[in-house]
Design a protein around this motif. Structure first.
Motif, PDB file in Angstrom:
ATOM      1  N   GLU A  75       6.076   4.678 -13.161  1.00 30.57           N
ATOM      2  CA  GLU A  75       4.632   4.912 -13.084  1.00 30.57           C
ATOM      3  C   GLU A  75       4.105   4.812 -11.657  1.00 30.57           C
ATOM      4  O   GLU A  75       3.145   5.494 -11.298  1.00 30.57           O
ATOM      5  N   LEU A  76       4.713   3.955 -10.867  1.00 30.55           N
ATOM      6  CA  LEU A  76       4.185   3.650  -9.544  1.00 30.55           C
ATOM      7  C   LEU A  76       4.784   4.552  -8.473  1.00 30.55           C
ATOM      8  O   LEU A  76       5.935   4.984  -8.581  1.00 30.55           O
ATOM      9  N   PRO A  77       4.015   4.825  -7.407  1.00 29.16           N
ATOM     10  CA  PRO A  77       4.545   5.623  -6.292  1.00 29.16           C
ATOM     11  C   PRO A  77       5.548   4.816  -5.486  1.00 29.16           C
ATOM     12  O   PRO A  77       5.726   3.616  -5.696  1.00 29.16           O
ATOM     13  N   CYS A  78       6.191   5.468  -4.537  1.00 29.23           N
ATOM     14  CA  CYS A  78       7.185   4.793  -3.711  1.00 29.23           C
ATOM     15  C   CYS A  78       6.506   3.811  -2.760  1.00 29.23           C
ATOM     16  O   CYS A  78       5.279   3.732  -2.664  1.00 29.23           O
ATOM     17  N   GLU A  79       7.331   3.040  -2.051  1.00 29.14           N
ATOM     18  CA  GLU A  79       6.812   2.001  -1.158  1.00 29.14           C
ATOM     19  C   GLU A  79       5.915   2.578  -0.065  1.00 29.14           C
ATOM     20  O   GLU A  79       4.850   2.027   0.240  1.00 29.14           O
ATOM     21  N   ASN A  80       6.334   3.715   0.542  1.00 30.07           N
ATOM     22  CA  ASN A  80       5.532   4.312   1.612  1.00 30.07           C
ATOM     23  C   ASN A  80       4.173   4.764   1.099  1.00 30.07           C
ATOM     24  O   ASN A  80       3.146   4.589   1.765  1.00 30.07           O
ATOM     25  N   MET A  81       4.163   5.380  -0.103  1.00 33.04           N
ATOM     26  CA  MET A  81       2.902   5.825  -0.681  1.00 33.04           C
ATOM     27  C   MET A  81       2.020   4.634  -1.040  1.00 33.04           C
ATOM     28  O   MET A  81       0.795   4.692  -0.904  1.00 33.04           O
ATOM     29  N   MET A  82       2.626   3.533  -1.462  1.00 35.31           N
ATOM     30  CA  MET A  82       1.852   2.344  -1.761  1.00 35.31           C
ATOM     31  C   MET A  82       1.156   1.822  -0.498  1.00 35.31           C
ATOM     32  O   MET A  82       0.019   1.338  -0.542  1.00 35.31           O
ATOM     33  N   GLY A  83       1.829   1.949   0.643  1.00 36.25           N
ATOM     34  CA  GLY A  83       1.203   1.574   1.904  1.00 36.25           C
ATOM     35  C   GLY A  83      -0.009   2.445   2.213  1.00 36.25           C
ATOM     36  O   GLY A  83      -1.036   1.959   2.697  1.00 36.25           O
ATOM     37  N   ASP A  84       0.095   3.752   1.916  1.00 37.05           N
ATOM     38  CA  ASP A  84      -1.048   4.650   2.128  1.00 37.05           C
ATOM     39  C   ASP A  84      -2.211   4.281   1.207  1.00 37.05           C
ATOM     40  O   ASP A  84      -3.374   4.349   1.605  1.00 37.05           O
ATOM     41  N   ILE A  85      -1.894   3.899  -0.028  1.00 37.46           N
ATOM     42  CA  ILE A  85      -2.945   3.500  -0.965  1.00 37.46           C
ATOM     43  C   ILE A  85      -3.667   2.256  -0.457  1.00 37.46           C
ATOM     44  O   ILE A  85      -4.898   2.161  -0.519  1.00 37.46           O
ATOM     45  N   LEU A  86      -2.903   1.293   0.063  1.00 29.83           N
ATOM     46  CA  LEU A  86      -3.514   0.081   0.602  1.00 29.83           C
ATOM     47  C   LEU A  86      -4.453   0.403   1.762  1.00 29.83           C
ATOM     48  O   LEU A  86      -5.552  -0.172   1.876  1.00 29.83           O
ATOM     49  N   LYS A  87      -4.053   1.336   2.627  1.00 32.72           N
ATOM     50  CA  LYS A  87      -4.919   1.731   3.739  1.00 32.72           C
ATOM     51  C   LYS A  87      -6.183   2.412   3.222  1.00 32.72           C
ATOM     52  O   LYS A  87      -7.283   2.173   3.734  1.00 32.72           O
ATOM     53  N   ARG A  88      -6.030   3.284   2.212  1.00 34.07           N
ATOM     54  CA  ARG A  88      -7.212   3.962   1.654  1.00 34.07           C
ATOM     55  C   ARG A  88      -8.174   2.965   1.020  1.00 34.07           C
ATOM     56  O   ARG A  88      -9.385   3.183   0.993  1.00 34.07           O
ATOM     57  N   MET A  89      -7.624   1.867   0.533  1.00 34.21           N
ATOM     58  CA  MET A  89      -8.470   0.853  -0.099  1.00 34.21           C
ATOM     59  C   MET A  89      -9.047  -0.141   0.914  1.00 34.21           C
ATOM     60  O   MET A  89      -9.796  -1.035   0.551  1.00 34.21           O
ATOM     61  N   GLY A  90      -8.719   0.030   2.196  1.00 32.59           N
ATOM     62  CA  GLY A  90      -9.311  -0.812   3.234  1.00 32.59           C
ATOM     63  C   GLY A  90      -8.468  -1.985   3.665  1.00 32.59           C
ATOM     64  O   GLY A  90      -8.963  -2.895   4.337  1.00 32.59           O
ATOM     65  N   TYR A  91      -7.171  -1.993   3.300  1.00 29.80           N
ATOM     66  CA  TYR A  91      -6.293  -3.083   3.708  1.00 29.80           C
ATOM     67  C   TYR A  91      -5.413  -2.615   4.869  1.00 29.80           C
ATOM     68  O   TYR A  91      -5.011  -1.464   4.934  1.00 29.80           O
ATOM     69  N   LYS A  92      -5.116  -3.521   5.746  1.00 31.86           N
ATOM     70  CA  LYS A  92      -4.337  -3.181   6.925  1.00 31.86           C
ATOM     71  C   LYS A  92      -3.474  -4.361   7.313  1.00 31.86           C
ATOM     72  O   LYS A  92      -3.926  -5.509   7.279  1.00 31.86           O
ATOM     73  N   LEU A  93      -2.249  -4.089   7.716  1.00 33.17           N
ATOM     74  CA  LEU A  93      -1.346  -5.155   8.130  1.00 33.17           C
ATOM     75  C   LEU A  93      -1.667  -5.604   9.549  1.00 33.17           C
ATOM     76  O   LEU A  93      -1.879  -4.782  10.432  1.00 33.17           O
ATOM     77  N   LYS A  94      -1.714  -6.912   9.759  1.00 37.47           N
ATOM     78  CA  LYS A  94      -1.907  -7.466  11.087  1.00 37.47           C
ATOM     79  C   LYS A  94      -1.367  -8.889  11.090  1.00 37.47           C
ATOM     80  O   LYS A  94      -1.365  -9.553  10.068  1.00 37.47           O
ATOM     81  N   ARG A  95      -0.942  -9.309  12.267  1.00 33.69           N
ATOM     82  CA  ARG A  95      -0.408 -10.652  12.397  1.00 33.69           C
ATOM     83  C   ARG A  95      -1.473 -11.686  12.034  1.00 33.69           C
ATOM     84  O   ARG A  95      -2.636 -11.575  12.428  1.00 33.69           O
ATOM     85  N   ILE A  96      -1.073 -12.693  11.283  1.00 36.80           N
ATOM     86  CA  ILE A  96      -1.998 -13.742  10.882  1.00 36.80           C
ATOM     87  C   ILE A  96      -2.483 -14.502  12.114  1.00 36.80           C
ATOM     88  O   ILE A  96      -1.710 -14.836  13.004  1.00 36.80           O
ATOM     89  N   GLN A  97      -3.782 -14.770  12.183  1.00 37.63           N
ATOM     90  CA  GLN A  97      -4.362 -15.474  13.310  1.00 37.63           C
ATOM     91  C   GLN A  97      -4.005 -16.966  13.280  1.00 37.63           C
ATOM     92  O   GLN A  97      -4.005 -17.585  12.218  1.00 37.63           O
ATOM     93  N   LYS A  98      -3.724 -17.507  14.443  1.00 37.13           N
ATOM     94  CA  LYS A  98      -3.456 -18.949  14.555  1.00 37.13           C
ATOM     95  C   LYS A  98      -4.794 -19.686  14.652  1.00 37.13           C
ATOM     96  O   LYS A  98      -5.334 -19.878  15.747  1.00 37.13           O
ATOM     97  N   THR A  99      -5.329 -20.058  13.525  1.00 36.30           N
ATOM     98  CA  THR A  99      -6.639 -20.705  13.492  1.00 36.30           C
ATOM     99  C   THR A  99      -6.597 -22.118  12.935  1.00 36.30           C
ATOM    100  O   THR A  99      -7.565 -22.858  13.073  1.00 36.30           O
TER     101      THR A  99
END
Length: 261
Positions: A75-99
């Motif tokens: 049912e689910l798309p491949c891993e690369n397509m899942m990454g595109d879906i996350l970007k379309r939904m407003g999520y983006k990978l970035k290093r966690i801030q040291k806070t």
């Protein structure tokens, strides 16, 4: 031809053509993704973008949809397509801030008070000099661009990949709070007790003339592994330094995990 023979006009429905996005095929998918990703996301610390930064990968999101939400692999798309879906939904990978602040030992406040008291005594003693010492991260030296610019007609060439360096330099700094003077010594050895002691000797050779009246040197080091009070090699080097210079050396340590320079 069909319109001519039947007299029926055909209307084009371009929006119905092509393959639909996965979110359109599975309307509940975005809500399921949010329930997985939101607990592991944070807003842009500088609020410069609308994206949410998440530490969970597209692969992990896909697997969580299967394990937690009951989706099948087909049912689910491949891993690369899942990454595109996350970007379309407003999520983006970035290093966690040291806070998050590091835990401090119970005696931290008392140690700082002791350091402050001794340093104030040094300021009032004309025959004493207080300094702070520290080493910093190694610096790679080589034909690197580092984003530099030049006004020459033909710019100098740099390595296309910063893979190797000619040498690694270790900076050792000495800060004098009384005159806001900073001296930096660079070495090619590792950050060892002997390197720090040798750097301190070089600094004194360069600065002993204006401090000829000084009889006591009060040093504020951190509790790094190479210069803490349990490091016998460092203490031995400090004794040798005192014997060479005739100075009284006093080490007034900052609490662990604190920075001076």
């Amino acid at each position: 031809m069909a319109e001519l023979t039947t007299g029926i006009r055909c209307l084009n429905n371009y929006s119905a053509r092509g393959n639909k996005k996965t979110e359109e095929k599975i309307p509940e998918l975005p809500d399921d993704i949010r329930s997985i990703v939101d607990p592991k996301s944070q807003a842009d610390p500088k609020f410069q973008t609308p994206f949410l930064y998440t530490r969970i990968t597209a692969k992990a999101v896909r697997q969580a949809l299967i394990d937690e939400k009951g989706y099948t692999d087909d049912e689910l798309p491949c891993e690369n397509m899942m990454g595109d879906i996350l970007k379309r939904m407003g999520y983006k990978l970035k290093r966690i801030q040291k806070t998050k602040p590091l835990k401090k030992i119970p005696e931290t406040d008392e140690i700082f008070e002791n350091v402050d008291t001794i340093n104030r005594q040094v300021d009032d003693n004309p025959e004493a000099l207080g300094i702070s010492i520290d080493t910093k991260a190694k610096v790679n030296v080589g034909e690197f661009s580092r984003g530099g610019k030049t006004r020459e007609k033909e710019p100098e060439g740099a390595l296309d990949h910063d893979m190797e360096s000619d040498v690694k330099m270790v900076p050792f700094g000495v800060f004098g709070p009384s005159n806001d003077n900073i001296s930096i010594v660079f070495g090619t050895s590792n950050e060892t007790s002997d390197f720090i002691a040798n750097g301190l000797e070089l600094w004194w050779e360069e600065n002993k003339e204006p401090h000829s009246h000084i009889k006591e040197l009060v040093i504020n080091p951190d509790n790094g592994p190479h210069i803490n009070s349990h490091r016998t090699q460092f203490i031995k080097s400090m004794i040798e330094f005192a014997d060479k210079t005739g100075l009284k050396i006093r080490l007034v340590y900052y609490p662990p995990v604190s920075q001076q320079i």
